[in-house]
Design a protein around this motif. Structure first.
Motif, PDB file in Angstrom:
ATOM      1  N   VAL A  88      -9.608  14.162   4.040  1.00  0.00           N
ATOM      2  CA  VAL A  88      -9.233  13.117   3.087  1.00  0.00           C
ATOM      3  C   VAL A  88     -10.471  12.739   2.281  1.00  0.00           C
ATOM      4  CG1 VAL A  88      -8.396  10.748   2.810  1.00  0.00           C
ATOM      5  CG2 VAL A  88      -7.381  12.248   4.547  1.00  0.00           C
ATOM      6  N   ILE A 113      -6.360   0.704   3.392  1.00  0.00           N
ATOM      7  CA  ILE A 113      -6.738   1.961   4.038  1.00  0.00           C
ATOM      8  C   ILE A 113      -7.790   1.601   5.081  1.00  0.00           C
ATOM      9  CG2 ILE A 113      -7.760   4.240   3.699  1.00  0.00           C
ATOM     10  CD1 ILE A 113      -6.693   3.991   0.733  1.00  0.00           C
ATOM     11  N   VAL A 123     -12.307  10.227  -0.392  1.00  0.00           N
ATOM     12  CA  VAL A 123     -12.291   8.888  -0.976  1.00  0.00           C
ATOM     13  C   VAL A 123     -12.660   9.021  -2.453  1.00  0.00           C
ATOM     14  CG1 VAL A 123     -13.300   6.576  -0.957  1.00  0.00           C
ATOM     15  CG2 VAL A 123     -12.900   7.781   1.207  1.00  0.00           C
ATOM     16  N   ARG A 132      -5.704  13.762  -0.445  1.00  0.00           N
ATOM     17  CA  ARG A 132      -5.717  14.902   0.480  1.00  0.00           C
ATOM     18  C   ARG A 132      -4.833  15.963  -0.152  1.00  0.00           C
ATOM     19  NH1 ARG A 132      -2.732  16.119   5.869  1.00  0.00           N
ATOM     20  NH2 ARG A 132      -4.047  17.803   6.658  1.00  0.00           N
ATOM     21  N   VAL A 189     -10.457   6.817   7.287  1.00  0.00           N
ATOM     22  CA  VAL A 189     -10.402   8.059   6.519  1.00  0.00           C
ATOM     23  C   VAL A 189     -10.957   9.157   7.418  1.00  0.00           C
ATOM     24  CG1 VAL A 189     -11.211   9.270   4.467  1.00  0.00           C
ATOM     25  CG2 VAL A 189     -10.711   6.828   4.346  1.00  0.00           C
ATOM     26  N   VAL A 244      -7.531   7.352  -2.210  1.00  0.00           N
ATOM     27  CA  VAL A 244      -7.852   8.558  -1.452  1.00  0.00           C
ATOM     28  C   VAL A 244      -6.957   9.708  -1.888  1.00  0.00           C
ATOM     29  CG1 VAL A 244      -8.706   7.300   0.574  1.00  0.00           C
ATOM     30  CG2 VAL A 244      -6.293   7.904   0.436  1.00  0.00           C
TER      31      VAL A 244
END
Length: 102
Positions: A39, A32, A41, A59, A35, A57
């Motif tokens: 989103v 990743i 973490v 979303r 971000v 992560v």
């Protein structure tokens, strides 16, 4: 050189956070690199230079991992994923019925 690594991960905290202590198996896993937006973490690994590298992560109901939780028995991220699937099962059925015209 080996392409695999098992390392300790750090949980980010917050609502629905991942457990405080967990590990991650990295086998040529995707990384990743950014971000943005909403989103969240959930976990990161600390690199040798002290940089926090995001590895888990979320979303909304989507999860993304830069490691392979399915390779460890009873990994808490698998439970997190299964819980998200169960929570959204009804919404998914309704969307499918709508698409099918039902």
């Amino acid at each position: 050189a080996s392409d695999s690594l098992t390392t300790e991960l750090r949980a980010a905290g917050g609502k629905g956070a991942s457990p405080a202590s967990l590990s991650g198996v990295f086998i040529r896993a995707p990384r990743i690199t950014a971000v943005r937006g909403d989103v969240e973490v959930l976990a990161w690994r600390e690199l040798p230079d002290g940089t926090k590298d995001p590895v888990l992560v979320r979303r909304g109901s989507f999860l993304g991992a830069g490691f392979h939780p399915e390779l460890e028995q009873d990994h808490p991220v698998v439970s997190l994923f299964a819980g998200a699937v169960r929570a959204n099962r009804g919404a998914d059925r309704k969307a499918t019925e709508t698409i099918r015209g039902g």
